[in-house]
Design an enzyme around this catalytic site. Structure first.
Site, PDB file in Angstrom:
ATOM      1  N   PHE A  24     -65.499  14.101 -59.917  1.00 17.75           N
ATOM      2  CA  PHE A  24     -65.908  15.394 -60.500  1.00 17.75           C
ATOM      3  C   PHE A  24     -65.937  15.311 -62.034  1.00 17.75           C
ATOM      4  O   PHE A  24     -65.679  16.303 -62.704  1.00 17.75           O
ATOM      5  CB  PHE A  24     -64.963  16.536 -60.096  1.00 17.75           C
ATOM      6  CG  PHE A  24     -64.785  16.749 -58.617  1.00 17.75           C
ATOM      7  CD1 PHE A  24     -65.827  16.559 -57.738  1.00 17.75           C
ATOM      8  CD2 PHE A  24     -63.559  17.179 -58.117  1.00 17.75           C
ATOM      9  CE1 PHE A  24     -65.656  16.780 -56.378  1.00 17.75           C
ATOM     10  CE2 PHE A  24     -63.380  17.405 -56.763  1.00 17.75           C
ATOM     11  CZ  PHE A  24     -64.436  17.192 -55.887  1.00 17.75           C
ATOM     12  N   GLU A  69     -57.832  23.591 -72.567  1.00 15.23           N
ATOM     13  CA  GLU A  69     -58.963  23.598 -71.625  1.00 15.23           C
ATOM     14  C   GLU A  69     -59.055  24.969 -70.924  1.00 15.23           C
ATOM     15  O   GLU A  69     -60.124  25.543 -70.784  1.00 15.23           O
ATOM     16  CB  GLU A  69     -58.732  22.467 -70.607  1.00 15.23           C
ATOM     17  CG  GLU A  69     -59.783  22.377 -69.546  1.00 15.23           C
ATOM     18  CD  GLU A  69     -59.696  21.077 -68.728  1.00 15.23           C
ATOM     19  OE1 GLU A  69     -59.094  20.090 -69.186  1.00 15.23           O
ATOM     20  OE2 GLU A  69     -60.263  21.069 -67.616  1.00 15.23           O
ATOM     21  N   ARG A  70     -57.896  25.480 -70.524  1.00 14.84           N
ATOM     22  CA  ARG A  70     -57.879  26.767 -69.803  1.00 14.84           C
ATOM     23  C   ARG A  70     -58.230  27.918 -70.724  1.00 14.84           C
ATOM     24  O   ARG A  70     -58.923  28.865 -70.322  1.00 14.84           O
ATOM     25  CB  ARG A  70     -56.506  26.973 -69.153  1.00 14.84           C
ATOM     26  CG  ARG A  70     -56.348  26.048 -67.972  1.00 14.84           C
ATOM     27  CD  ARG A  70     -54.969  26.020 -67.351  1.00 14.84           C
ATOM     28  NE  ARG A  70     -54.967  24.984 -66.317  1.00 14.84           N
ATOM     29  CZ  ARG A  70     -53.879  24.431 -65.797  1.00 14.84           C
ATOM     30  NH1 ARG A  70     -52.684  24.802 -66.199  1.00 14.84           N
ATOM     31  NH2 ARG A  70     -53.994  23.504 -64.859  1.00 14.84           N
ATOM     32  N   GLY A 111     -80.415  44.411 -56.870  1.00 15.56           N
ATOM     33  CA  GLY A 111     -81.031  44.487 -55.547  1.00 15.56           C
ATOM     34  C   GLY A 111     -81.637  43.145 -55.170  1.00 15.56           C
ATOM     35  O   GLY A 111     -81.086  42.090 -55.507  1.00 15.56           O
ATOM     36  N   GLY A 153     -58.005  23.855 -63.073  1.00 12.37           N
ATOM     37  CA  GLY A 153     -56.867  24.399 -62.319  1.00 12.37           C
ATOM     38  C   GLY A 153     -57.322  25.583 -61.485  1.00 12.37           C
ATOM     39  O   GLY A 153     -57.916  26.523 -62.010  1.00 12.37           O
TER      40      GLY A 153
HETATM   41  C1  LIG Z   1     -68.131  20.997 -61.426  1.00  9.18           C
HETATM   42  C2  LIG Z   1     -66.768  20.431 -61.643  1.00  9.18           C
HETATM   43  C3  LIG Z   1     -66.483  19.802 -62.837  1.00  9.18           C
HETATM   44  C4  LIG Z   1     -65.224  19.202 -63.026  1.00  9.18           C
HETATM   45  N1  LIG Z   1     -64.984  18.487 -64.171  1.00  9.18           N
HETATM   46  C5  LIG Z   1     -63.847  17.748 -64.260  1.00  9.18           C
HETATM   47  C6  LIG Z   1     -63.647  16.828 -65.325  1.00  9.18           C
HETATM   48  O1  LIG Z   1     -64.473  16.715 -66.242  1.00  9.18           O
HETATM   49  N2  LIG Z   1     -62.516  16.075 -65.338  1.00  9.18           N
HETATM   50  C7  LIG Z   1     -61.575  16.178 -64.360  1.00  9.18           C
HETATM   51  O2  LIG Z   1     -60.581  15.460 -64.422  1.00  9.18           O
HETATM   52  N3  LIG Z   1     -61.723  17.042 -63.323  1.00  9.18           N
HETATM   53  C8  LIG Z   1     -62.839  17.821 -63.252  1.00  9.18           C
HETATM   54  N4  LIG Z   1     -63.002  18.692 -62.200  1.00  9.18           N
HETATM   55  C9  LIG Z   1     -61.985  18.747 -61.169  1.00  9.18           C
HETATM   56  C10 LIG Z   1     -61.217  20.047 -61.057  1.00  9.18           C
HETATM   57  O3  LIG Z   1     -60.322  20.199 -62.125  1.00  9.18           O
HETATM   58  C11 LIG Z   1     -60.503  19.998 -59.679  1.00  9.18           C
HETATM   59  O4  LIG Z   1     -61.516  20.157 -58.703  1.00  9.18           O
HETATM   60  C12 LIG Z   1     -59.451  21.071 -59.516  1.00  9.18           C
HETATM   61  O5  LIG Z   1     -58.361  20.815 -60.363  1.00  9.18           O
HETATM   62  C13 LIG Z   1     -58.931  21.139 -58.065  1.00  9.18           C
HETATM   63  O6  LIG Z   1     -58.595  19.879 -57.557  1.00  9.18           O
HETATM   64  P1  LIG Z   1     -59.201  19.411 -56.129  1.00  9.18           P
HETATM   65  O7  LIG Z   1     -60.658  19.658 -56.177  1.00  9.18           O
HETATM   66  O8  LIG Z   1     -58.726  18.045 -55.875  1.00  9.18           O
HETATM   67  O9  LIG Z   1     -58.577  20.412 -55.092  1.00  9.18           O
HETATM   68  P2  LIG Z   1     -57.174  20.262 -54.323  1.00  9.18           P
HETATM   69  O10 LIG Z   1     -56.102  19.983 -55.304  1.00  9.18           O
HETATM   70  O11 LIG Z   1     -57.339  19.329 -53.191  1.00  9.18           O
HETATM   71  O12 LIG Z   1     -56.986  21.734 -53.760  1.00  9.18           O
HETATM   72  C14 LIG Z   1     -57.640  22.191 -52.574  1.00  9.18           C
HETATM   73  C15 LIG Z   1     -57.155  23.606 -52.280  1.00  9.18           C
HETATM   74  O13 LIG Z   1     -55.724  23.586 -52.080  1.00  9.18           O
HETATM   75  C16 LIG Z   1     -55.112  24.495 -52.980  1.00  9.18           C
HETATM   76  N5  LIG Z   1     -53.813  23.975 -53.407  1.00  9.18           N
HETATM   77  C17 LIG Z   1     -53.518  22.735 -53.884  1.00  9.18           C
HETATM   78  N6  LIG Z   1     -52.232  22.661 -54.215  1.00  9.18           N
HETATM   79  C18 LIG Z   1     -51.696  23.877 -53.961  1.00  9.18           C
HETATM   80  C19 LIG Z   1     -50.391  24.454 -54.105  1.00  9.18           C
HETATM   81  N7  LIG Z   1     -49.377  23.757 -54.621  1.00  9.18           N
HETATM   82  N8  LIG Z   1     -50.212  25.739 -53.729  1.00  9.18           N
HETATM   83  C20 LIG Z   1     -51.238  26.461 -53.220  1.00  9.18           C
HETATM   84  N9  LIG Z   1     -52.483  25.985 -53.070  1.00  9.18           N
HETATM   85  C21 LIG Z   1     -52.704  24.723 -53.440  1.00  9.18           C
HETATM   86  C22 LIG Z   1     -56.074  24.588 -54.158  1.00  9.18           C
HETATM   87  O14 LIG Z   1     -55.852  25.770 -54.903  1.00  9.18           O
HETATM   88  C23 LIG Z   1     -57.400  24.564 -53.438  1.00  9.18           C
HETATM   89  O15 LIG Z   1     -57.709  25.841 -52.955  1.00  9.18           O
HETATM   90  C24 LIG Z   1     -64.235  19.327 -62.021  1.00  9.18           C
HETATM   91  C25 LIG Z   1     -64.520  20.012 -60.836  1.00  9.18           C
HETATM   92  C26 LIG Z   1     -65.760  20.551 -60.639  1.00  9.18           C
HETATM   93  C27 LIG Z   1     -66.033  21.235 -59.332  1.00  9.18           C
END
Ligand SMILES: Cc1cc2nc3c(=O)[nH]c(=O)nc-3n(C[C@H](O)[C@H](O)[C@H](O)COP(=O)(O)OP(=O)(O)OC[C@H]3O[C@@H](n4cnc5c(N)ncnc54)[C@H](O)[C@@H]3O)c2cc1C
Length: 402
Positions: free
Chosen positions: A173, A265-266, A362, A387
């Site tokens: 990603f 970032e946030r 609409g 995040g």
């Molecule tokens: C378009 C796009 C651009 C991005 N760009 C970057 C980038 O430039 N660099 C980079 O490093 N990353 C990037 N990201 C990654 C992004 O930061 C992650 O997708 C995000 O942090 C979530 O991680 P994950 O996708 O692995 O989801 P997961 O961590 O697998 O989470 C899946 C689900 O489980 C939930 N979950 C996980 N842990 C917990 C918990 N402890 N309690 C409750 N719920 C939980 C999550 O909230 C989510 O709903 C990008 C993502 C996208 C989609």
């Protein structure tokens, strides 16, 4: 003598609203940068949605001085305060091109700040001036196919070998991953040490001509729901060698360093959400004043009017949260709870606003030409990227000792 009507105090709905965190200089930048965005970026938003935004935009932004607003002059920056960063993100919202705004923010507010804060003088000299000039494009690699929210579970390793580290693993990603010259990479230097085994490096991944360095490759170009103007890649590192002096901060302290990066970032994500919500609101307001049904503009139906009222309250509340938190951050405080609250709330607000704006349009809201459907698709990312909502809630909840 004033007449009775003149002496009546009237509401100043149309007045320019300037927040106390912004000075006249910030406002000057706002005007010039917004005008640049509207003239040189906005007209290309459809083309870039098909073909990605071109690298030349960063070079042009660098030439105009927009990339180094908050960096010291010795690196080619303007030495301004943190609030210039907010102005920049707000101005970018006028592009109507979420993918461009995201790629831009990764460069200005995510990948370069750790180099400035944590890099050695030599590293700063090597990366900051070229990045501020828009000649080197940056990216940030935290997420992996097997670990996103749970950063401590990453598997990419950096093993010491003489004066170098050898990197193996993959990241996914990654925004700007298909074009960046370097990546601020989160690795494990001690896989058994949990949070204390993580280390950051600046890793060159392409030369000046865009040719990939040995061992680095893009394993997948990812297709997304929105933000189409932005490139997103899955990246592979196979014995990629990086000089030891490219380490950022301390070995084993990368988890804490990247946690700091995530605050900036946030915050910039939250600023972008508020500005983005405001842009969709404005466009939809125009539409509601023009579009007629049952003999009147649809905005004159109380239901629609109240939708605008509700949206405006949410946008304003999010804006105040973001500005106050940014003010504290800009003063050198580290208000993690408030940054997290602002990011969570602003991400929800832009999604709700974009969704409601589709409803107000609409059937036209569902059509590409009105661009609210694009705003909605782009906005959806904010509840995941930098995040997720769930992680934001965890951070906030835990901050109360729970
Ligand atoms: C378009 C796009 C651009 C991005 N760009 C970057 C980038 O430039 N660099 C980079 O490093 N990353 C990037 N990201 C990654 C992004 O930061 C992650 O997708 C995000 O942090 C979530 O991680 P994950 O996708 O692995 O989801 P997961 O961590 O697998 O989470 C899946 C689900 O489980 C939930 N979950 C996980 N842990 C917990 C918990 N402890 N309690 C409750 N719920 C939980 C999550 O909230 C989510 O709903 C990008 C993502 C996208 C989609």
């Amino acid at each position: 003598m004033a007449t009775a009507t003149e002496s009546v105090i009237k509401p100043d709905h149309g007045a320019k609203r300037e927040h106390f965190i912004f000075s006249d200089e910030h406002q000057e930048l706002r005007e010039s940068m917004r005008s640049w965005v509207q003239k040189e970026l906005t007209p290309h938003r459809h083309e870039w949605e098909e073909n990605l935004w071109p690298d030349s935009i960063l070079k042009r932004a660098g030439d105009l001085g927009y990339l180094g607003l908050c960096y010291p002059e010795e690196y080619g920056g303007q030495g301004g305060d943190y609030f210039y960063s907010l102005v920049r993100a707000e101005c970018m919202s006028y592009s109507g091109c979420g993918g461009l705004n995201m790629g831009f923010a990764v460069h200005t507010d995510m990948a370069t700040p750790p180099i400035h804060l944590l890099g050695s003088e030599e590293l700063k000299q090597r990366y900051l001036p070229a990045s501020i000039a828009g000649e080197k494009i940056s990216s940030i690699g935290i997420t992996e196919p097997g670990a996103g929210s749970d950063v401590a579970s990453i598997r990419t390793t950096a093993r010491r070998d003489g004066d170098e580290y050898v990197i193996n693993g993959s990241k996914t990603f990654i925004t700007n991953g298909l074009r960046a010259h370097y990546i601020v990479l989160v690795t494990k230097t001690d896989p058994d040490a949990g949070h204390d085994g993580i280390t950051l490096f600046v890793v060159d991944i392409r030369d000046e001509d865009g040719k990939e360095v040995p061992g680095f490759s893009v394993s997948r170009k990812l297709e997304k729901m929105g933000m189409h103007a932005s490139d997103t890649g899955e990246l592979t590192f196979e014995d990629v060698r990086v000089p030891a002096e490219n380490m950022l901060g301390q070995e084993g302290k990368g988890f804490y360093h990247i946690s700091w990066e995530l605050q900036g970032e946030r915050l910039v994500a939250a600023v972008g959400c508020v500005a983005g919500a405001e842009r969709v609101f404005e466009r939809t307001l125009e539409y509601a004043k023009e579009r007629e049904a049952f003999g009147r503009p649809i905005g004159r139906f109380q239901v629609i009017r109240h939708k605008f009222a509700e949206m405006s309250v949410k946008i304003e509340a999010a804006r105040q949260m973001v500005y106050m938190t940014a003010w504290r951050f800009g003063q050198g405080e580290y208000p993690v709870r408030e940054i997290t609250q602002a990011k969570l709330y602003a991400s929800r607000v832009i999604e709700e606003v974009a969704n409601e704006c589709i409803q107000i349009h609409g059937g036209y809201g569902y059509m590409k030409e009105y661009e609210v459907e694009r705003a909605y698709r782009d906005a959806r990312l904010n509840r995941i990227g930098a995040g997720t909502d769930e992680i934001m809630l965890e951070v906030i909840g835990r901050s109360y000792g729970l």
